[in-house]
Design a protein around this motif. Structure first.
Motif, PDB file in Angstrom:
ATOM      1  N   PRO A  37      33.575 -11.098 -33.090  1.00 10.47           N
ATOM      2  CA  PRO A  37      34.657 -11.650 -33.921  1.00 10.47           C
ATOM      3  C   PRO A  37      34.974 -10.737 -35.106  1.00 10.47           C
ATOM      4  N   ALA A  38      36.216 -10.791 -35.544  1.00 13.32           N
ATOM      5  CA  ALA A  38      36.689 -10.055 -36.732  1.00 13.32           C
ATOM      6  C   ALA A  38      36.630  -8.544 -36.539  1.00 13.32           C
ATOM      7  N   ARG A  39      36.724  -8.089 -35.305  1.00 10.10           N
ATOM      8  CA  ARG A  39      36.768  -6.645 -35.034  1.00 10.10           C
ATOM      9  C   ARG A  39      38.183  -6.147 -34.787  1.00 10.10           C
ATOM     10  N   GLY A  40      39.147  -7.039 -34.758  1.00  6.22           N
ATOM     11  CA  GLY A  40      40.529  -6.636 -34.552  1.00  6.22           C
ATOM     12  C   GLY A  40      41.025  -6.814 -33.137  1.00  6.22           C
ATOM     13  N   LYS A  41      40.326  -7.632 -32.325  1.00  2.00           N
ATOM     14  CA  LYS A  41      40.740  -7.824 -30.927  1.00  2.00           C
ATOM     15  C   LYS A  41      42.102  -8.487 -30.819  1.00  2.00           C
ATOM     16  N   SER A  42      42.303  -9.586 -31.568  1.00  2.00           N
ATOM     17  CA  SER A  42      43.583 -10.296 -31.485  1.00  2.00           C
ATOM     18  C   SER A  42      44.723  -9.434 -32.019  1.00  2.00           C
ATOM     19  N   TYR A  43      44.443  -8.688 -33.077  1.00  2.00           N
ATOM     20  CA  TYR A  43      45.444  -7.756 -33.617  1.00  2.00           C
ATOM     21  C   TYR A  43      45.837  -6.738 -32.556  1.00  2.00           C
ATOM     22  N   LEU A  44      44.841  -6.141 -31.904  1.00  2.00           N
ATOM     23  CA  LEU A  44      45.108  -5.132 -30.888  1.00  2.00           C
ATOM     24  C   LEU A  44      45.784  -5.741 -29.669  1.00  2.00           C
ATOM     25  N   ALA A  45      45.336  -6.933 -29.254  1.00  2.00           N
ATOM     26  CA  ALA A  45      45.934  -7.587 -28.090  1.00  2.00           C
ATOM     27  C   ALA A  45      47.410  -7.866 -28.318  1.00  2.00           C
ATOM     28  N   ARG A  46      47.733  -8.352 -29.504  1.00  2.00           N
ATOM     29  CA  ARG A  46      49.135  -8.630 -29.826  1.00  2.00           C
ATOM     30  C   ARG A  46      49.957  -7.344 -29.866  1.00  2.00           C
ATOM     31  N   LYS A  47      49.392  -6.287 -30.425  1.00  2.48           N
ATOM     32  CA  LYS A  47      50.078  -5.000 -30.477  1.00  2.48           C
ATOM     33  C   LYS A  47      50.345  -4.470 -29.063  1.00  2.48           C
TER      34      LYS A  47
ATOM     35  N   ALA B  44      34.590  -0.859 -44.476  1.00  2.00           N
ATOM     36  CA  ALA B  44      35.901  -1.076 -45.097  1.00  2.00           C
ATOM     37  C   ALA B  44      36.855  -1.732 -44.106  1.00  2.00           C
ATOM     38  N   VAL B  45      36.856  -1.244 -42.859  1.00  2.17           N
ATOM     39  CA  VAL B  45      37.719  -1.819 -41.834  1.00  2.17           C
ATOM     40  C   VAL B  45      37.260  -3.228 -41.497  1.00  2.17           C
TER      41      VAL B  45
ATOM     42  N   ASN C 246      36.819   1.353 -34.501  1.00  2.01           N
ATOM     43  CA  ASN C 246      37.367   1.123 -35.840  1.00  2.01           C
ATOM     44  C   ASN C 246      38.895   1.116 -35.897  1.00  2.01           C
ATOM     45  N   ILE C 247      39.520   0.706 -34.796  1.00  2.71           N
ATOM     46  CA  ILE C 247      41.006   0.665 -34.716  1.00  2.71           C
ATOM     47  C   ILE C 247      41.570   1.985 -35.221  1.00  2.71           C
TER      48      ILE C 247
ATOM     49  N   MET D 290      45.616   5.137 -30.055  1.00  2.00           N
ATOM     50  CA  MET D 290      45.139   6.178 -30.963  1.00  2.00           C
ATOM     51  C   MET D 290      45.962   6.250 -32.240  1.00  2.00           C
ATOM     52  N   ALA D 291      47.198   5.756 -32.171  1.00  2.24           N
ATOM     53  CA  ALA D 291      48.082   5.812 -33.335  1.00  2.24           C
ATOM     54  C   ALA D 291      47.974   4.571 -34.226  1.00  2.24           C
ATOM     55  N   LEU D 292      47.194   3.573 -33.804  1.00  2.00           N
ATOM     56  CA  LEU D 292      47.091   2.336 -34.576  1.00  2.00           C
ATOM     57  C   LEU D 292      46.159   2.517 -35.771  1.00  2.00           C
ATOM     58  N   HIS D 293      46.379   1.715 -36.798  1.00  2.00           N
ATOM     59  CA  HIS D 293      45.484   1.662 -37.947  1.00  2.00           C
ATOM     60  C   HIS D 293      45.691   0.330 -38.636  1.00  2.00           C
ATOM     61  N   VAL D 294      44.644  -0.174 -39.286  1.00  2.00           N
ATOM     62  CA  VAL D 294      44.727  -1.462 -39.964  1.00  2.00           C
ATOM     63  C   VAL D 294      44.797  -1.317 -41.469  1.00  2.00           C
ATOM     64  N   GLN D 295      44.464  -0.139 -41.984  1.00  2.00           N
ATOM     65  CA  GLN D 295      44.506   0.070 -43.423  1.00  2.00           C
ATOM     66  C   GLN D 295      45.842   0.683 -43.805  1.00  2.00           C
ATOM     67  N   PRO D 296      46.437   0.248 -44.915  1.00  2.00           N
ATOM     68  CA  PRO D 296      47.747   0.775 -45.312  1.00  2.00           C
ATOM     69  C   PRO D 296      47.678   2.251 -45.666  1.00  2.00           C
ATOM     70  N   ARG D 297      48.730   2.944 -45.349  1.00  2.14           N
ATOM     71  CA  ARG D 297      48.823   4.359 -45.706  1.00  2.14           C
ATOM     72  C   ARG D 297      50.279   4.691 -45.981  1.00  2.14           C
ATOM     73  N   PRO D 298      50.540   5.579 -46.936  1.00  2.03           N
ATOM     74  CA  PRO D 298      51.931   5.908 -47.288  1.00  2.03           C
ATOM     75  C   PRO D 298      52.543   6.902 -46.305  1.00  2.03           C
ATOM     76  N   ILE D 299      53.853   6.832 -46.164  1.00  5.08           N
ATOM     77  CA  ILE D 299      54.613   7.798 -45.380  1.00  5.08           C
ATOM     78  C   ILE D 299      55.688   8.373 -46.281  1.00  5.08           C
ATOM     79  N   TYR D 300      55.681   9.684 -46.452  1.00  3.94           N
ATOM     80  CA  TYR D 300      56.658  10.344 -47.314  1.00  3.94           C
ATOM     81  C   TYR D 300      57.676  11.086 -46.456  1.00  3.94           C
ATOM     82  N   LEU D 301      58.947  10.851 -46.733  1.00  4.24           N
ATOM     83  CA  LEU D 301      60.038  11.580 -46.089  1.00  4.24           C
ATOM     84  C   LEU D 301      60.578  12.577 -47.106  1.00  4.24           C
ATOM     85  N   VAL D 302      60.433  13.856 -46.812  1.00  4.63           N
ATOM     86  CA  VAL D 302      60.733  14.904 -47.791  1.00  4.63           C
ATOM     87  C   VAL D 302      61.691  15.917 -47.178  1.00  4.63           C
ATOM     88  N   ARG D 303      62.707  16.261 -47.931  1.00  2.54           N
ATOM     89  CA  ARG D 303      63.611  17.334 -47.506  1.00  2.54           C
ATOM     90  C   ARG D 303      62.920  18.679 -47.647  1.00  2.54           C
TER      91      ARG D 303
END
Length: 314
Positions: free
Chosen positions: A58-68, A177-178, A231-232, A254-267
């Motif tokens: 439990p609480a390992r992210g199974k339901s999150y991953l299943a829904r994704k 942390a995860v 670790n998702i 492989m592209a999934l993650h549960v912790q927030p991370r910023p995305i910068y769009l830069v010219r």
């Protein structure tokens, strides 16, 4: 876990579900081959009835991953349906007035074990009924934490015929942390903890996890098909993944993650021949030109900004 207090020094009160769509996608109510030759591998790629069975504590992210996974397959145009055993279990416990606290999940609770086993079997039959009517991919969202339970899944699926392909997806989490983030999300979103005091909910979840840890058996049978996700994050362990649907999950997970991370769009910084005309034609950029003085200064300022936000090592 200490319950946070508001400015008045009062407890935040009982847990309320932050997202009522936590289980959206759940519907209401033979042995694996030891070796595979070329012809069998070709047949596996032609299977039209696929069962993805989640595995993990439990609480390992199974339901999150299943829904994704359900959303991803639907986006690809593949018919997919999520069957959450916890949802069926709550309905059964409510109708039969069964207490589903942490003790219900104890291996020493023979009655609880019997009820849980019967619920799991009923859900698998329900899943297979849907699969043979609709076709596509059925996702079994449950702990499936023992070898015996996983063998039951294989036996019930293979009893329906050779068309059913089973792939286990094990979610392993040893990053504290995860794990803490997963537990907080489960307490906030799971109907199991709705209306409970946050500290009481956390203690109940910890005890439930401890009960499962006593009997948990990781997948170590290389005769079965499985994907093990750590670790998702981007670390995967794969075994006998042949069909195109299962293979398509590899880059996605492989592209999934549960912790927030910023995305910068830069010219891009100004190039040598575009610096002078930038005010008149700001979209005109020559990709083969080097950076102008302004472009170099912009790149240096951008590096300073990123290091100040995320540290030198990042």
């Amino acid at each position: 876990m200490q319950a946070q207090e508001n400015e008045a020094g009062q407890s935040p009160g009982p847990v309320r579900r932050a997202n009522s769509r936590y289980y959206l996608g759940s519907r209401e109510l033979s042995k694996a081959p030891s070796s595979l030759n070329l012809q069998e591998r070709r047949q596996l790629g032609e299977k039209q009835h696929l069962v993805l069975a989640m595995v993990g504590l439990p609480a390992r992210g199974k339901s999150y991953l299943a829904r994704k996974i359900e959303l991803f397959l639907t986006w690809k145009g593949i018919r997919a349906e999520l069957f959450n055993v916890g949802k069926f279990r709550r309905l059964r416990c409510e109708t039969q007035n069964i207490n589903s606290s942490a003790d219900f999940f104890s291996a020493d609770n023979e009655e609880g074990k019997r009820v849980r086993e019967q619920i799991a079997i009923d859900v698998i039959h329900h899943l297979l009924d849907w699969l043979f009517v609709e076709g596509g991919v059925a996702i079994l969202d449950a702990t499936n934490s023992t070898i015996a339970r996983r063998q039951t899944i294989l036996d019930l699926c293979h009893a329906r015929g050779s068309k059913v392909r089973v792939v286990f997806i094990e979610v392993v989490c040893d990053d504290q942390a995860v794990l803490e983030a997963n537990m907080k999300q489960k307490i906030l979103n799971s109907p199991d903890f709705e209306g409970k005091d946050p500290e009481e909910a956390f203690r109940d979840l910890k005890q439930r996890v401890a009960n499962y840890e006593k009997i948990y058996e990781t997948i170590n049978d290389d005769r079965v098909s499985y994907i093990r996700l750590f670790n998702i994050q981007s670390k995967l362990h794969l075994n006998k993944i042949y069909d195109h649907v299962s293979r398509s999950l590899i880059p996605y997970t492989m592209a999934l993650h549960v912790q927030p991370r910023p995305i910068y769009l830069v010219r891009a910084g100004l190039a040598v021949n575009t610096a002078a005309s930038f005010e008149d034609q700001p979209t005109l950029v020559c990709k083969t030109e080097g950076l102008s003085a302004e472009g170099i200064q912009f790149a240096q300022d951008l590096a300073v900004f990123l290091h100040s936000m995320h540290g030198q090592e990042d």
